[in-house]
Design a protein around this motif. Structure first.
Motif, PDB file in Angstrom:
ATOM      1  N   GLY A   1     -34.086  72.976  -8.021  1.00  0.00           N
ATOM      2  CA  GLY A   1     -34.220  71.550  -7.730  1.00  0.00           C
ATOM      3  C   GLY A   1     -35.539  71.183  -7.079  1.00  0.00           C
ATOM      4  N   SER A   2     -36.567  72.024  -7.239  1.00  0.00           N
ATOM      5  CA  SER A   2     -37.864  71.743  -6.630  1.00  0.00           C
ATOM      6  C   SER A   2     -38.551  70.579  -7.347  1.00  0.00           C
ATOM      7  N   SER A   3     -39.154  69.679  -6.547  1.00  0.00           N
ATOM      8  CA  SER A   3     -39.874  68.533  -7.120  1.00  0.00           C
ATOM      9  C   SER A   3     -41.325  68.887  -7.448  1.00  0.00           C
ATOM     10  N   VAL A   4     -41.765  70.069  -6.995  1.00  0.00           N
ATOM     11  CA  VAL A   4     -43.164  70.472  -7.199  1.00  0.00           C
ATOM     12  C   VAL A   4     -43.476  70.647  -8.682  1.00  0.00           C
ATOM     13  N   VAL A   5     -42.505  71.142  -9.449  1.00  0.00           N
ATOM     14  CA  VAL A   5     -42.760  71.424 -10.867  1.00  0.00           C
ATOM     15  C   VAL A   5     -42.743  70.163 -11.717  1.00  0.00           C
ATOM     16  N   MET A   6     -42.272  69.044 -11.155  1.00  0.00           N
ATOM     17  CA  MET A   6     -42.228  67.783 -11.894  1.00  0.00           C
ATOM     18  C   MET A   6     -43.474  66.973 -11.567  1.00  0.00           C
ATOM     19  N   LEU A   7     -44.496  67.091 -12.392  1.00  0.00           N
ATOM     20  CA  LEU A   7     -45.769  66.434 -12.141  1.00  0.00           C
ATOM     21  C   LEU A   7     -45.755  65.006 -12.666  1.00  0.00           C
ATOM     22  N   SER A   8     -46.380  64.098 -11.900  1.00  0.00           N
ATOM     23  CA  SER A   8     -46.524  62.716 -12.355  1.00  0.00           C
ATOM     24  C   SER A   8     -47.649  62.632 -13.382  1.00  0.00           C
ATOM     25  N   SER A   9     -47.793  61.478 -14.006  1.00  0.00           N
ATOM     26  CA  SER A   9     -48.848  61.295 -15.008  1.00  0.00           C
ATOM     27  C   SER A   9     -50.230  61.425 -14.372  1.00  0.00           C
ATOM     28  N   ASP A  10     -50.388  60.915 -13.142  1.00  0.00           N
ATOM     29  CA  ASP A  10     -51.676  61.027 -12.452  1.00  0.00           C
ATOM     30  C   ASP A  10     -51.988  62.478 -12.107  1.00  0.00           C
ATOM     31  N   GLU A  11     -50.969  63.244 -11.710  1.00  0.00           N
ATOM     32  CA  GLU A  11     -51.183  64.659 -11.392  1.00  0.00           C
ATOM     33  C   GLU A  11     -51.573  65.441 -12.635  1.00  0.00           C
ATOM     34  N   GLN A  12     -50.919  65.147 -13.752  1.00  0.00           N
ATOM     35  CA  GLN A  12     -51.280  65.807 -15.007  1.00  0.00           C
ATOM     36  C   GLN A  12     -52.706  65.448 -15.418  1.00  0.00           C
ATOM     37  N   LYS A  13     -53.054  64.178 -15.245  1.00  0.00           N
ATOM     38  CA  LYS A  13     -54.406  63.725 -15.579  1.00  0.00           C
ATOM     39  C   LYS A  13     -55.443  64.420 -14.699  1.00  0.00           C
ATOM     40  N   PHE A  14     -55.111  64.581 -13.422  1.00  0.00           N
ATOM     41  CA  PHE A  14     -56.035  65.236 -12.496  1.00  0.00           C
ATOM     42  C   PHE A  14     -56.249  66.704 -12.878  1.00  0.00           C
ATOM     43  N   LEU A  15     -55.171  67.415 -13.197  1.00  0.00           N
ATOM     44  CA  LEU A  15     -55.301  68.817 -13.581  1.00  0.00           C
ATOM     45  C   LEU A  15     -56.073  68.962 -14.889  1.00  0.00           C
ATOM     46  N   GLU A  16     -55.842  68.067 -15.835  1.00  0.00           N
ATOM     47  CA  GLU A  16     -56.589  68.090 -17.093  1.00  0.00           C
ATOM     48  C   GLU A  16     -58.070  67.836 -16.842  1.00  0.00           C
ATOM     49  N   ALA A  17     -58.367  66.899 -15.937  1.00  0.00           N
ATOM     50  CA  ALA A  17     -59.768  66.600 -15.612  1.00  0.00           C
ATOM     51  C   ALA A  17     -60.429  67.786 -14.926  1.00  0.00           C
ATOM     52  N   SER A  18     -59.685  68.477 -14.058  1.00  0.00           N
ATOM     53  CA  SER A  18     -60.228  69.655 -13.369  1.00  0.00           C
ATOM     54  C   SER A  18     -60.535  70.762 -14.357  1.00  0.00           C
ATOM     55  N   MET A  19     -59.625  70.982 -15.305  1.00  0.00           N
ATOM     56  CA  MET A  19     -59.841  72.023 -16.304  1.00  0.00           C
ATOM     57  C   MET A  19     -61.010  71.668 -17.223  1.00  0.00           C
TER      58      MET A  19
END
Length: 233
Positions: A39-57
């Motif tokens: 039930g961890s919320s850490v693995v459920m990324l928001s759209s902004d978090e996904q966008k940030f990780l994509e931008a970092s990569m």
């Protein structure tokens, strides 16, 4: 579960920030699945978090999809929202030539600020109960579901509201930030807000590390810890 969440975040940050995998795809998938079952919320990324990780990569691969300003604005917005994805440890900026660390909100300490007012609210609640000849106690002891409804939809909300109102009378615009010292990595806290109309002085605080004594500048707007000009890490 906290250790597993930390391993998950470290794996993400290492992959997206440094372009290195610290575990295999199978190990990462198993870890993610276990956290989801917990039930961890850490693995459920928001759209902004996904966008940030994509931008970092994309930045690491040499094909940025965001400008520096857009990237910084997105990162700051995620910091303000309390995202763990954007929080990194001590590092050096090649652009500003400064050593700094990210700040995060210490929600536990902020919650504890309400404890004194909660005690006062409970005392007032029991005092009122005594004045009314224990009429409130009678309502709490009503047969179910009336006792449950009165407790959770009347008594508890009133106590919580009173505690928050008392806290806001004394402490306003409160924000407690924590982060590792860029010099030794020791976590330090800094308070921002107003206590009895006495302000802490603005959006920046100057403190010293509790471990190594290094001067630190806490900035609540940028959510960064930096070393003052002339300091050596």
């Amino acid at each position: 579960m906290g250790e597993l969440e930390q391993d998950f975040l470290q794996a993400l940050q290492s992959f997206y920030y440094d372009g290195k995998a610290i575990m295999s795809n199978e190990e990462f998938d198993n870890l993610k699945e276990e956290l989801m079952w917990e039930g961890s919320s850490v693995v459920m990324l928001s759209s902004d978090e996904q966008k940030f990780l994509e931008a970092s990569m994309a930045y690491v691969s040499g094909k940025p999809i965001l400008t520096d300003q857009e990237y910084d604005e997105l990162k700051l917005r995620l910091k303000t929202e309390g995202s763990d994805i954007v929080v990194e440890g001590p590092r050096c900026s090649l652009r500003t030539r400064k050593v700094y660390s990210d700040l995060s909100v210490d929600y536990l300490k902020m919650l504890l600020l309400n404890v004194p007012a909660t005690v006062v609210a409970l005392a007032a609640f029991f005092f009122l109960d005594d004045l009314t000849g224990f009429e409130i106690t009678y309502l709490l002891e009503l047969p179910e579901p009336f006792s449950f409804i009165f407790t959770w939809f009347a008594a508890v909300p009133v106590i919580v509201y009173l505690a928050q109102a008392l806290t806001k009378l004394i402490i306003k615009d409160v924000l407690i930030l924590k982060g590792p010292c860029p010099n030794c990595g020791t976590e330090n806290l800094s308070f921002f807000g107003t206590i009895l109309s006495i302000s802490n002085g603005g959006s920046t605080n100057n403190i010293k590390c509790s471990n190594c004594g290094t001067p630190l500048v806490y900035d609540s707007k940028s959510r960064l810890i930096t070393l003052p000009e002339g300091s050596n890490a």
